[in-house]
Design a protein around this motif. Structure first.
Motif, mmCIF file in Angstrom:
data_model
loop_
_atom_site.group_PDB
_atom_site.id
_atom_site.type_symbol
_atom_site.label_atom_id
_atom_site.label_comp_id
_atom_site.label_asym_id
_atom_site.label_seq_id
_atom_site.Cartn_x
_atom_site.Cartn_y
_atom_site.Cartn_z
ATOM 1 N N THR A 53 0.985 -1.188 -0.061
ATOM 2 C CA THR A 53 0.212 -0.064 0.096
ATOM 3 C C THR A 53 0.797 1.117 -0.004
ATOM 4 O O THR A 53 0.386 2.420 -0.534
ATOM 5 C CB THR A 53 -0.994 0.009 1.297
ATOM 6 O OG1 THR A 53 -0.202 -0.140 2.590
ATOM 7 C CG2 THR A 53 -2.102 -1.102 1.259
ATOM 8 N N SER B 55 0.679 4.296 -3.129
ATOM 9 C CA SER B 55 0.416 5.631 -2.558
ATOM 10 C C SER B 55 1.574 6.478 -3.171
ATOM 11 O O SER B 55 1.504 7.545 -3.625
ATOM 12 C CB SER B 55 0.428 5.619 -0.966
ATOM 13 O OG SER B 55 -0.567 5.005 -0.579
ATOM 14 N N PHE C 163 -7.062 5.447 -4.025
ATOM 15 C CA PHE C 163 -7.116 5.524 -2.792
ATOM 16 C C PHE C 163 -7.861 4.282 -1.999
ATOM 17 O O PHE C 163 -7.615 3.713 -0.912
ATOM 18 C CB PHE C 163 -7.478 6.705 -2.422
ATOM 19 C CG PHE C 163 -7.847 7.015 -0.970
ATOM 20 C CD1 PHE C 163 -6.899 7.033 0.067
ATOM 21 C CD2 PHE C 163 -9.235 7.380 -0.695
ATOM 22 C CE1 PHE C 163 -7.602 7.414 1.216
ATOM 23 C CE2 PHE C 163 -9.737 7.269 0.861
ATOM 24 C CZ PHE C 163 -8.836 7.355 1.858
ATOM 25 N N THR D 44 -5.950 1.008 -2.204
ATOM 26 C CA THR D 44 -4.791 0.950 -1.280
ATOM 27 C C THR D 44 -5.702 0.753 0.238
ATOM 28 O O THR D 44 -5.088 -0.038 1.107
ATOM 29 C CB THR D 44 -4.482 2.239 -1.133
ATOM 30 O OG1 THR D 44 -3.736 2.321 -2.260
ATOM 31 C CG2 THR D 44 -3.117 2.369 -0.168
#
Length: 94
Positions: free
Chosen positions: A47, A51, A84, A87
């Motif tokens: 993750t 990002s 997002f 994630t």
């Protein structure tokens, strides 16, 4: 209008994918991308790589805004929100 948003969405997904590849190259401890992704999943930092990869969307977003292509910028924003949410799902599944 929908076509412009779709173009921005596609640009956002491609930018996030390239950003992920760049993050894998920089932070990975192996030349094999598959091995780095397996290690990232095992160690719980996939993750974080995702990002970091999504940061390229900032450039695309502001470029579209500067060129007054607001609908394309909206598509990039939607793609960023999708990254997002993905994630978050991956983060909380582990």
């Amino acid at each position: 209008m929908k076509k412009e948003i779709l173009i921005g969405f596609a640009v956002g997904l491609v930018a996030a994918a390239f950003g992920l590849i760049i993050a894998i190259q920089i932070f990975g401890k192996s030349d094999d991308w598959g091995e780095v992704v397996r290690q990232a999943i095992t160690n719980g930092f996939l993750t974080k790589l995702m990002s970091i990869g999504a940061l390229l969307n900032l450039g695309a977003f502001f470029l579209f805004l500067k060129k007054n292509q607001d609908h394309r910028a909206k598509g990039v924003l939607i793609a960023t929100l999708l990254v997002f949410i993905t994630t978050l799902i991956i983060k909380f599944m582990n």
